[in-house]
Design a protein around this motif. Structure first.
Motif, PDB file in Angstrom:
ATOM      1  N   TYR A   1       0.839  -1.203   0.000  1.00  7.12           N
ATOM      2  CA  TYR A   1       0.000   0.000   0.000  1.00  7.12           C
ATOM      3  C   TYR A   1       0.875   1.254   0.000  1.00  7.12           C
ATOM      4  N   MET A   2       1.889   1.282   0.859  1.00 14.66           N
ATOM      5  CA  MET A   2       2.742   2.475   1.004  1.00 14.66           C
ATOM      6  C   MET A   2       3.579   2.706  -0.252  1.00 14.66           C
ATOM      7  N   LEU A   3       4.167   1.624  -0.798  1.00 15.95           N
ATOM      8  CA  LEU A   3       5.023   1.777  -1.980  1.00 15.95           C
ATOM      9  C   LEU A   3       4.203   2.245  -3.185  1.00 15.95           C
ATOM     10  N   ALA A   4       2.946   1.803  -3.258  1.00 18.80           N
ATOM     11  CA  ALA A   4       2.094   2.202  -4.384  1.00 18.80           C
ATOM     12  C   ALA A   4       1.634   3.651  -4.263  1.00 18.80           C
ATOM     13  N   ARG A   5       1.545   4.164  -3.043  1.00 12.18           N
ATOM     14  CA  ARG A   5       0.959   5.495  -2.871  1.00 12.18           C
ATOM     15  C   ARG A   5       1.948   6.617  -2.588  1.00 12.18           C
ATOM     16  N   HIS A   6       3.154   6.256  -2.150  1.00 16.68           N
ATOM     17  CA  HIS A   6       4.118   7.304  -1.772  1.00 16.68           C
ATOM     18  C   HIS A   6       5.431   7.105  -2.513  1.00 16.68           C
TER      19      HIS A   6
ATOM     20  N   GLY B   1     -17.657 -23.887  19.291  1.00 16.57           N
ATOM     21  CA  GLY B   1     -18.862 -23.664  20.104  1.00 16.57           C
ATOM     22  C   GLY B   1     -20.104 -23.720  19.240  1.00 16.57           C
ATOM     23  N   ASP B   2     -21.007 -22.722  19.452  1.00 16.65           N
ATOM     24  CA  ASP B   2     -22.250 -22.735  18.661  1.00 16.65           C
ATOM     25  C   ASP B   2     -22.185 -21.761  17.487  1.00 16.65           C
ATOM     26  N   GLY B   3     -21.010 -21.131  17.288  1.00 18.66           N
ATOM     27  CA  GLY B   3     -20.841 -20.260  16.117  1.00 18.66           C
ATOM     28  C   GLY B   3     -21.444 -18.871  16.288  1.00 18.66           C
ATOM     29  N   THR B   4     -21.909 -18.536  17.502  1.00 19.99           N
ATOM     30  CA  THR B   4     -22.576 -17.231  17.669  1.00 19.99           C
ATOM     31  C   THR B   4     -21.620 -16.124  18.143  1.00 19.99           C
ATOM     32  N   ASN B   5     -20.326 -16.455  18.322  1.00 21.35           N
ATOM     33  CA  ASN B   5     -19.371 -15.399  18.692  1.00 21.35           C
ATOM     34  C   ASN B   5     -19.298 -14.380  17.561  1.00 21.35           C
ATOM     35  N   VAL B   6     -19.117 -13.122  17.953  1.00 23.44           N
ATOM     36  CA  VAL B   6     -19.173 -12.043  16.960  1.00 23.44           C
ATOM     37  C   VAL B   6     -17.808 -11.370  16.811  1.00 23.44           C
ATOM     38  N   ARG B   7     -17.390 -11.170  15.554  1.00 27.58           N
ATOM     39  CA  ARG B   7     -16.189 -10.404  15.251  1.00 27.58           C
ATOM     40  C   ARG B   7     -16.587  -9.269  14.316  1.00 27.58           C
ATOM     41  N   ASP B   8     -15.776  -8.211  14.308  1.00 27.24           N
ATOM     42  CA  ASP B   8     -16.082  -6.989  13.559  1.00 27.24           C
ATOM     43  C   ASP B   8     -15.042  -6.909  12.435  1.00 27.24           C
ATOM     44  N   TRP B   9     -15.440  -7.205  11.192  1.00 26.64           N
ATOM     45  CA  TRP B   9     -14.458  -7.441  10.120  1.00 26.64           C
ATOM     46  C   TRP B   9     -14.129  -6.195   9.323  1.00 26.64           C
ATOM     47  N   LEU B  10     -12.845  -6.025   8.998  1.00 23.83           N
ATOM     48  CA  LEU B  10     -12.392  -4.868   8.217  1.00 23.83           C
ATOM     49  C   LEU B  10     -11.462  -5.348   7.107  1.00 23.83           C
ATOM     50  N   TYR B  11     -11.676  -4.828   5.887  1.00 26.73           N
ATOM     51  CA  TYR B  11     -10.793  -5.199   4.776  1.00 26.73           C
ATOM     52  C   TYR B  11      -9.404  -4.624   5.047  1.00 26.73           C
ATOM     53  N   VAL B  12      -8.383  -5.461   4.817  1.00 27.16           N
ATOM     54  CA  VAL B  12      -7.026  -5.123   5.270  1.00 27.16           C
ATOM     55  C   VAL B  12      -6.532  -3.790   4.712  1.00 27.16           C
ATOM     56  N   GLU B  13      -6.918  -3.468   3.461  1.00 23.32           N
ATOM     57  CA  GLU B  13      -6.431  -2.222   2.863  1.00 23.32           C
ATOM     58  C   GLU B  13      -6.950  -1.006   3.630  1.00 23.32           C
ATOM     59  N   ASP B  14      -8.155  -1.116   4.192  1.00 32.60           N
ATOM     60  CA  ASP B  14      -8.691  -0.007   4.988  1.00 32.60           C
ATOM     61  C   ASP B  14      -7.900   0.176   6.283  1.00 32.60           C
ATOM     62  N   HIS B  15      -7.397  -0.936   6.825  1.00 32.53           N
ATOM     63  CA  HIS B  15      -6.524  -0.839   7.998  1.00 32.53           C
ATOM     64  C   HIS B  15      -5.219  -0.136   7.606  1.00 32.53           C
ATOM     65  N   CYS B  16      -4.660  -0.517   6.438  1.00 30.63           N
ATOM     66  CA  CYS B  16      -3.400   0.104   5.966  1.00 30.63           C
ATOM     67  C   CYS B  16      -3.578   1.604   5.799  1.00 30.63           C
TER      68      CYS B  16
END
Ligand code: NAD
Ligand code: TYD
Length: 374
Positions: free
Chosen positions: A20-25, A223-238
Motif C-alpha cells: 500500500y505504502m510503496l504504491a501510494r508514496h 462452540g455454537d458459532g454465535t461469537n461475533v467479530r467486527d471485520w475490516l478489509y485489510v487495505e482499509d486498515h493500511c
C-alpha cells in the motif's frame, strides 16, 4: 524522504501495508525486519524488495544488535511495529513465546528507537527527541476483552484482555504508553478489529474456511458459532495506519479502527460457502481446484460445517467504535464487506500456489494437532 522500519512485513497485514505504502508514496523508503516465522513468507514481499525504496533484513525484533545495526545503517524516522505472534489458539498452547515476541520484542524496539532518536537532555534531564520521528504500535481490539450483546469499544474502554495473546498485546501497548509518559517519546497506537483480505495465513477463520473447502475438508466452527467479530478489509486498515503516522496531530494518540461490520462466525462461514459455491458454478476453471472436480463443486454446502469444542476463554463479541479516527483524521473504510469478501475469496482461488507454499510445512502438523481432539 520518510524512512520507515516496518517489522513483521512478511506476514498478512504488514505485507499489505508495505505494498500500500510503496504504491501510494514516491518519497518513502521501507526497511522490513522479519524473522520469517511460520507466519512470514518471503515470497509475499520478494517482488517489492528493490534495494532502493524497499530493503529486507531477516532478523528478530528481540535482537538488540540487529535492531541497532538497522538504525545505524538506515536511520529510520518511523517504526511501524506489526511483528507479533498473532494467533489466539497458539497463544493458549504456548503463552511464553507471545511474551517474548510481543512484549520483549516491542520493548527492545522502543529502546533502540530511544537510543537513536534522543539527541540530548534539557535542563530538567528530560530527553530531547529528534524532530518528526514516530513509534507506531499496531495493536488490536482484543486488548479491551469481550463485550456483551450491546455497546462498542472506545479508546476509553479499560484494557481487560483474556487470552495470552491479547494479554501480551495489552502489555506491549502499556510499554509504548510508558515510553511516551516517562521519556516523552513520540508514539501512536492503532487498535484494529479483525482484518480479512489477501495473504492471510490459513490458520485464521476466513482463509482456513476457504482452504478447507478447496481441500474438501470439514469446516470447524467453535462452540455454537454465535461469537461475533467486527471485520475490516485489510487495505482499509493500511489506510488508517498511513494517516496516523503522517498526521502530526496523531502523536501521543490511540485510535480504534473498525468498519461497523459485526458478524457471527456462523454467518461468515455460510457466506464463504455460498460465495465459493457460486464462483464454482460461474467458472469451470475454479472447479479444477477441487479434489473431485465438478462432482466436488456440488458438495459445497452447509453440510460441510462441523461444530467443534469451543476455544478456551473464547471472547464472545468484539465491536469497535471508530468515531475518533473519523473525526480527527477523516478516516473511513472504503471496502464494503460484500465486495471485500468476494475479492478475498477470488484472490485465494487465483493464488493456490501461495496457499500451498505456506501450508506445506509446519501447518499440516499444526492443523492435525489443533483440530484432532475437537
Ligand atoms: P501474522 O501472524 O500474519 O504476521 C506476523 C509477522 O511477524 C510474520 O511475518 C512473522 O514472521 C513476523 N514475526 C513474528 N515474530 C517475529 C520476531 N520476533 N521478529 C521479527 N518478526 C517476527 O500477523 P498479522 O495478522 O499480519 O498481524 C500483524 C499485527 O497486527 C500484529 O501485531 C497483530 O497483533 C495485529 N493485529 C492483527 C489483526 C488481524 O486481524 N490479523 C487485527 C488487529 C491487530
Ligand atoms: P480468528 O480468525 O482466530 O481470530 P480472533 O480469534 O483473533 O478473533 O477467529 C475468529 C473467530 O472464529 C473466533 O471467534 C474463533 C472462530 N474460529 C472458529 O470458529 N473456527 C476456527 O477454525 C478458527 C480458526 C476460528
Amino acid at each position: 524522504m520518510k524512512n520507515i522500519l516496518v517489522t513483521g512485513a512478511a506476514g498478512f497485514i504488514g505485507a499489505n501495508f508495505i505494498k500500500y505504502m510503496l504504491a501510494r508514496h514516491e518519497d518513502v523508503k521501507i526497511i522490513i525486519l522479519d524473522k520469517l516465522t511460520y507466519a512470514g513468507n518471503f515470497k509475499t514481499i520478494a517482488d517489492d524488495i528493490d534495494g532502493r525504496r524497499c530493503f529486507f533484513i531477516h532478523g528478530d525484533i528481540c535482537d538488540e544488535d540487529c535492531t541497532d545495526r538497522i538504525f545505524t545503517e538506515h536511520e529510520p524516522d518511523c517504526v511501524v511495529n506489526f511483528a507479533a505472534e498473532s494467533h489466539v489458539d497458539r497463544s493458549i498452547e504456548d503463552p511464553q513465546l507471545f511474551l517474548k515476541t510481543n512484549i520483549l520484542g516491542t520493548q527492545n524496539l522502543l529502546d533502540t528507537s530511544k537510543r537513536h532518536w534522543v539527541t540530548g537532555k534539557d535542563d530538567n534531564g528530560r530527553p530531547i527527541w529528534r524532530k518528526h520521528v514516530r513509534f507506531h504500535q499496531v495493536s488490536t481490539d482484543e486488548v479491551y476483552g469481550s463485550l456483551g450483546s450491546e455497546g462498542f469499544f472506545t479508546e476509553n474502554t479499560p484494557l481487560c484482555p483474556h487470552s495470552p495473546y491479547s494479554a501480551s498485546k495489552a502489555s506491549a501497548d502499556m510499554f509504548v504508553q510508558a515510553y511516551a509518559d516517562t521519556y516523552g517519546m513520540p508514539v501512536s497506537i492503532t487498535r484494529c478489529s479483525n482484518n480479512y483480505g489477501p495473504y492471510h495465513f490459513p490458520e485464521k477463520l476466513i482463509p482456513l474456511i476457504i482452504n478447507n473447502i478447496l481441500e474438501g475438508k470439514k469446516l470447524p466452527v467453535y462452540g455454537d458459532g454465535t461469537n461475533v467479530r467486527d471485520w475490516l478489509y485489510v487495505e482499509d486498515h493500511c489506510k488508517a495506519i498511513d494517516m496516523v503516522i503522517n498526521s502530526p496531530e496523531a502523536e501521543g494518540q490511540t485510535y480504534n479502527v473498525g468498519g461497523h461490520n459485526e458478524k457471527q462466525n456462523i454467518e461468515i462461514v455460510k457466506l464463504v460457502i455460498r460465495t465459493i459455491h457460486d464462483l464454482m458454478q460461474q467458472n469451470p476453471e475454479y472447479r479444477r481446484l477441487l479434489p473431485d472436480g465438478d462432482k466436488g463443486a456440488d458438495l459445497i454446502n452447509d453440510s460441510l460445517i462441523t461444530f467443534v469444542k469451543d476455544r478456551l476463554g473464547h471472547d464472545k463479541r468484539y465491536a469497535i467504535d471508530p468515531s475518533k479516527i473519523t473525526r480527527d483524521l477523516g478516516w473511513t473504510p472504503e471496502t464494503r464487506f460484500e465486495d471485500g469478501i468476494v475479492k478475498t475469496i477470488q484472490w485465494y482461488l487465483d493464488n493456490r500456489t501461495w496457499v500451498e507454499d505456506v501450508t506445506k510445512g509446519e501447518y499440516r502438523h499444526y492443523y492435525e494437532q489443533m483440530y484432532k481432539d475437537r
